[in-house]
Enzyme design. Structure first.
Site, PDB file in Angstrom:
ATOM      1  N   THR A 194       0.831  -1.211   0.000  1.00 34.45           N
ATOM      2  CA  THR A 194       0.000   0.000   0.000  1.00 34.45           C
ATOM      3  C   THR A 194       0.863   1.257   0.000  1.00 34.45           C
ATOM      4  O   THR A 194       2.073   1.205   0.230  1.00 34.45           O
ATOM      5  CB  THR A 194      -0.929   0.026   1.223  1.00 34.45           C
ATOM      6  OG1 THR A 194      -0.147   0.248   2.403  1.00 34.45           O
ATOM      7  CG2 THR A 194      -1.705  -1.278   1.364  1.00 34.45           C
ATOM      8  N   CYS A 195       0.199   2.387  -0.197  1.00 37.74           N
ATOM      9  CA  CYS A 195       0.908   3.670  -0.180  1.00 37.74           C
ATOM     10  C   CYS A 195       1.054   4.234   1.225  1.00 37.74           C
ATOM     11  O   CYS A 195       1.542   5.358   1.393  1.00 37.74           O
ATOM     12  CB  CYS A 195       0.159   4.682  -1.052  1.00 37.74           C
ATOM     13  SG  CYS A 195       0.249   4.312  -2.816  1.00 37.74           S
ATOM     14  N   ASP A 196       0.637   3.494   2.229  1.00 32.13           N
ATOM     15  CA  ASP A 196       0.674   3.943   3.613  1.00 32.13           C
ATOM     16  C   ASP A 196       2.023   3.610   4.244  1.00 32.13           C
ATOM     17  O   ASP A 196       2.472   2.461   4.180  1.00 32.13           O
ATOM     18  CB  ASP A 196      -0.451   3.250   4.394  1.00 32.13           C
ATOM     19  CG  ASP A 196      -0.764   3.956   5.701  1.00 32.13           C
ATOM     20  OD1 ASP A 196       0.199   4.295   6.417  1.00 32.13           O
ATOM     21  OD2 ASP A 196      -1.944   4.150   6.003  1.00 32.13           O
TER      22      ASP A 196
ATOM     23  N   ASN B 149      -6.508   0.018  -0.306  1.00 32.83           N
ATOM     24  CA  ASN B 149      -5.703   0.477  -1.445  1.00 32.83           C
ATOM     25  C   ASN B 149      -5.837  -0.445  -2.651  1.00 32.83           C
ATOM     26  O   ASN B 149      -5.046  -0.384  -3.594  1.00 32.83           O
ATOM     27  CB  ASN B 149      -4.233   0.598  -1.059  1.00 32.83           C
ATOM     28  CG  ASN B 149      -3.625   1.938  -1.430  1.00 32.83           C
ATOM     29  OD1 ASN B 149      -2.523   2.256  -0.989  1.00 32.83           O
ATOM     30  ND2 ASN B 149      -4.309   2.747  -2.209  1.00 32.83           N
TER      31      ASN B 149
END
Length: 391
Positions: A320-322, A360
């Site tokens: 994910t982009c987290d 995501n």
């Protein structure tokens, strides 16, 4: 449930060449663990569905002889009873919605419920009547467990005594239950819970339908010394020593399924001491950070490339982009690992698929079975444990 089956993980990779994560179920291992509990626990074995509710896991355990289930919600009850109509489900959540109680009784004929407060007793009675069994859950101290489950549920001993008497007075069948905490490594925790149960039984002095010792049985993550046969034998001896003569139940989850599943990941990028893989904490690896567990791992090189580097604990980033999607050293892999290589992570059966999200747009939805047993796990676990002890 029928799932696509492969003779080995290597053959899976050769056939699928997956750039997506693959959840691997090892039915032979699940059957072995089911038989271990059935043969060594002195009573009825329930599977705690919350641990891994995948249909393939449920079906394999049912085929192995586990026909009773610890269920905590209406969807879990439905998942079991609609697959196995004759299965016995215990509604073991101490706090239930009225609609869930009503449907559990009306649709599925559930007759076993857990409470830890007087108000819950009246709520259940309103919808289920009195021809039912009420398990009173008492609190334990949580020592020796990774997760103390009595911080949320469980009546103090004296209150448990009062509740048992109240259940009996209202014409219901009384039972007793507890939970020593998840991933409990100390046999003394079970001895203490059994002694406390004996004391509560004596003070309440009412007929009991059964005593459910709960779950908490551990899985052999790196650094955890687990001997389930010895633990179950000690429980049996303690039961005899204390003179507990009511039927016994237990509800293992993690110990039944953890080493019966693995997770096949692919490395999508390497940046120095960090690797980026296609599964993370918002998916099947959520418990790695929560429980600080170290899982065994082995690597398959892309296009047959052999890896020979020294074992290394990389910083592992999920897909994910987290920025929270990161794990520090959850498993050891060769230090010459590169983009495109695969990592098979073992001991992934518990609280993996059950906790996975689709955040995501990333989700592990390919589930396959592999024949035989993952013998490599024992060696990988020894390497991981030696590394952990050297730090």
């Amino acid at each position: 449930m029928k799932a696509r089956s492969f003779p080995s993980v290597r053959s899976l990779i050769e056939r699928l060449n997956p750039s997506y994560p693959v959840f691997v179920v090892w039915p032979e291992v699940l059957r072995e663990k089911a038989r271990l509990f059935i043969d060594n626990f002195p009573g009825e074995v329930l599977y705690a569905v919350k641990c891994n509710p995948h249909p393939l896991v449920l079906s394999t355990l049912h085929e192995a002889g586990i026909h009773s289930f610890d269920t905590a919600s209406l969807p879990e009850i439905a998942a079991v009873r609609e697959r196995f109509p004759d299965a016995h489900c215990y509604f073991n959540h101490p706090v239930k919605g009225r609609g869930a109680i009503d449907s559990a009784v009306d649709v599925y004929g559930i007759t076993d419920f857990v409470i830890d407060h007087e108000s819950e007793l009246y709520k259940v009675e309103e919808y289920a009547g009195t021809d039912i069994t009420i398990e009173v859950r008492f609190a334990t101290d949580g020592k020796g467990a990774v997760y103390n489950l009595s911080s949320k549920f469980g009546a103090p001993p004296e209150e448990a005594v009062r509740l048992l008497k109240l259940v009996h007075e209202r014409g219901m069948r009384a039972a007793l239950t507890c939970h020593v905490g998840s991933q409990c490594l100390e046999i003394e925790a079970y001895r203490s819970a059994l002694a406390l149960a004996r004391n509560i039984m004596d003070k309440a002095d009412v007929p009991l339908a059964y005593f459910d010792l709960g779950g908490g049985f551990p899985a052999p993550y790196a650094g955890a010394h687990v001997d389930l046969r010895s633990m179950l034998a000690d429980i049996s001896a303690t039961v005899k020593e204390l003179g507990i003569d009511v039927p016994l139940l237990c509800e293992p989850g993690r110990a039944l399924v953890a080493d019966g599943c693995s997770l096949l990941l692919q490395v999508h990028q390497r940046k120095g001491d960090a690797i980026y893989v296609n599964e993370g904490v918002y998916g099947c690896l959520s418990e790695v950070n929560i429980g600080n567990f170290v899982m065994p791992a082995r690597v398959f090189g892309r296009q047959g490339r052999a890896l020979s580097g020294e074992p290394k604990a990389f910083r592992v980033f999920g897909p994910t982009c987290d920025s929270l999607d990161v794990m520090d050293g959850p498993f050891l892999v060769p230090d010459d690992i590169e983009e495109g290589d695969w990592i098979e992570v073992g001991l992934m059966g518990a609280y993996s698929l059950a906790l996975a999200t689709g955040f995501n747009g990333f989700m592990t939805d390919t589930v396959v079975s592999v024949e035989g047993r993952p013998h490599w796990l024992e060696e990988a676990m020894q390497v991981a444990e030696a590394e952990a002890l050297s730090v």
